[in-house]
Design a protein around this motif. Structure first.
Motif, short mmCIF file in Angstrom:
data_model
loop_
_atom_site.label_atom_id
_atom_site.label_comp_id
_atom_site.label_asym_id
_atom_site.label_seq_id
_atom_site.Cartn_x
_atom_site.Cartn_y
_atom_site.Cartn_z
N LEU A 160 42.65 56.10 56.81
CA LEU A 160 42.71 54.75 56.26
C LEU A 160 43.18 53.89 57.42
O LEU A 160 44.17 54.23 58.07
CB LEU A 160 43.71 54.66 55.10
CG LEU A 160 43.47 55.63 53.95
CD1 LEU A 160 44.62 55.53 52.95
CD2 LEU A 160 42.15 55.36 53.27
N GLY A 161 42.51 52.77 57.71
CA GLY A 161 42.93 52.02 58.88
C GLY A 161 42.49 50.57 58.91
O GLY A 161 41.52 50.18 58.27
N ALA A 162 43.25 49.79 59.67
CA ALA A 162 42.93 48.40 59.98
C ALA A 162 43.13 48.24 61.47
O ALA A 162 44.20 48.59 61.99
CB ALA A 162 43.84 47.46 59.20
N SER A 163 42.11 47.75 62.20
CA SER A 163 42.22 47.69 63.65
C SER A 163 41.41 46.54 64.23
O SER A 163 40.56 45.96 63.56
CB SER A 163 41.75 49.01 64.26
OG SER A 163 40.39 49.25 63.94
N THR A 164 41.68 46.23 65.49
CA THR A 164 40.95 45.22 66.23
C THR A 164 40.80 45.65 67.68
O THR A 164 41.67 46.34 68.21
CB THR A 164 41.65 43.84 66.14
OG1 THR A 164 40.86 42.88 66.84
CG2 THR A 164 43.04 43.88 66.73
N GLY A 185 43.14 39.24 68.13
CA GLY A 185 43.57 38.87 66.78
C GLY A 185 44.38 39.96 66.10
O GLY A 185 44.43 41.10 66.56
N ASP A 186 45.03 39.60 65.00
CA ASP A 186 45.81 40.57 64.23
C ASP A 186 44.88 41.60 63.59
O ASP A 186 43.78 41.27 63.15
CB ASP A 186 46.60 39.86 63.13
CG ASP A 186 47.65 38.93 63.69
OD1 ASP A 186 48.13 39.18 64.81
OD2 ASP A 186 48.00 37.95 63.00
N ALA A 187 45.35 42.83 63.50
CA ALA A 187 44.52 43.91 62.97
C ALA A 187 44.51 43.98 61.46
O ALA A 187 43.60 44.53 60.88
CB ALA A 187 45.01 45.24 63.53
N GLY A 188 45.47 43.44 60.78
CA GLY A 188 45.59 43.64 59.35
C GLY A 188 46.53 44.81 59.05
O GLY A 188 47.10 45.41 59.97
N SER A 189 46.68 45.15 57.80
CA SER A 189 47.63 46.18 57.37
C SER A 189 46.97 47.18 56.44
O SER A 189 45.95 46.89 55.82
CB SER A 189 48.80 45.54 56.61
OG SER A 189 49.47 44.61 57.40
N VAL A 190 47.59 48.34 56.32
CA VAL A 190 47.25 49.31 55.29
C VAL A 190 48.40 49.30 54.30
O VAL A 190 49.54 49.55 54.68
CB VAL A 190 47.04 50.72 55.88
CG1 VAL A 190 46.78 51.73 54.77
CG2 VAL A 190 45.90 50.71 56.89
N PRO A 220 28.93 66.15 59.32
CA PRO A 220 28.80 67.51 59.85
C PRO A 220 28.99 67.61 61.37
O PRO A 220 29.52 68.60 61.87
CB PRO A 220 27.38 67.93 59.44
CG PRO A 220 27.14 67.15 58.19
CD PRO A 220 27.82 65.82 58.43
N ASP A 221 28.58 66.57 62.13
CA ASP A 221 28.76 66.60 63.59
C ASP A 221 30.15 66.16 64.02
O ASP A 221 30.48 66.16 65.20
CB ASP A 221 27.70 65.75 64.28
CG ASP A 221 27.76 64.28 63.91
OD1 ASP A 221 28.71 63.85 63.20
OD2 ASP A 221 26.85 63.54 64.32
N GLY A 222 31.00 65.74 63.07
CA GLY A 222 32.36 65.32 63.38
C GLY A 222 32.47 63.92 63.97
O GLY A 222 33.55 63.48 64.34
N PHE A 223 31.35 63.20 64.04
CA PHE A 223 31.34 61.89 64.68
C PHE A 223 32.02 60.81 63.85
O PHE A 223 32.74 59.98 64.38
CB PHE A 223 29.89 61.48 64.99
CG PHE A 223 29.79 60.17 65.71
CD1 PHE A 223 30.12 60.08 67.06
CD2 PHE A 223 29.37 59.03 65.05
CE1 PHE A 223 30.04 58.87 67.73
CE2 PHE A 223 29.29 57.82 65.70
CZ PHE A 223 29.62 57.74 67.04
N SER A 224 31.81 60.82 62.55
CA SER A 224 32.39 59.79 61.68
C SER A 224 33.31 60.44 60.65
O SER A 224 32.98 61.47 60.08
CB SER A 224 31.29 59.03 60.94
OG SER A 224 30.49 58.33 61.84
N VAL A 225 34.45 59.79 60.41
CA VAL A 225 35.40 60.30 59.43
C VAL A 225 35.25 59.57 58.11
O VAL A 225 34.82 58.43 58.07
CB VAL A 225 36.86 60.16 59.94
CG1 VAL A 225 37.06 60.96 61.21
CG2 VAL A 225 37.24 58.71 60.14
N SER A 226 35.60 60.24 57.03
CA SER A 226 35.66 59.58 55.73
C SER A 226 36.85 58.65 55.72
O SER A 226 37.87 58.93 56.36
CB SER A 226 35.84 60.62 54.62
OG SER A 226 34.77 61.52 54.61
N GLY A 227 36.75 57.52 55.00
CA GLY A 227 37.91 56.65 54.93
C GLY A 227 37.60 55.27 54.42
O GLY A 227 36.50 54.98 53.95
#
Length: 109
Positions: free
Chosen positions: A76-80, A84-89, A39-46
């Motif tokens: 949907l995400g992969a990050s670092t 190091g490598d972030a990975g893939s979607v 509700p506060d917009g801080f975190s997204v679904s995913g």
């Protein structure tokens, strides 16, 4: 079956220290839906694989579904944050895939 992730809920793997993050692997026969934020917009679904350490490698986010909907700021995400490598979607969708919209305040998180 189906999968619905809403209101800022997440499916995630991460590492905060030394080592690699795992992978998120989802297989959904029907519809997979990721919708909205808290509700506060801080975190997204995913679904996410995230590395916060300097040298860990990220895992992959792999989704197989009949249909896929990612809307209203969901991601949907992969990050670092390190070297190091972030990975893939990796997405495999039999029917329609829809990506639409931003968070309620008009920004993408």
């Amino acid at each position: 079956g189906s999968l619905t992730v809403t209101n800022g809920a997440t499916l995630n793997v991460s590492t905060l220290g030394a080592g690699d993050a795992g992978s998120v692997r989802l297989s959904v026969r029907g519809a997979a839906t990721f919708d909205g934020t808290t509700p506060d917009g801080f975190s997204v679904s995913g679904a996410f694989s995230f590395v916060e350490s300097e040298n860990g490698r990220g895992g992959n986010v792999e989704l197989s579904a009949g249909s896929l909907t990612v809307i209203n700021g969901a991601q949907l995400g992969a990050s670092t944050l390190g070297t190091g490598d972030a990975g893939s979607v990796k997405l495999t969708v039999r029917d329609a895939a829809t990506f639409d919209g931003t968070t309620p305040d008009g920004r993408s998180v």
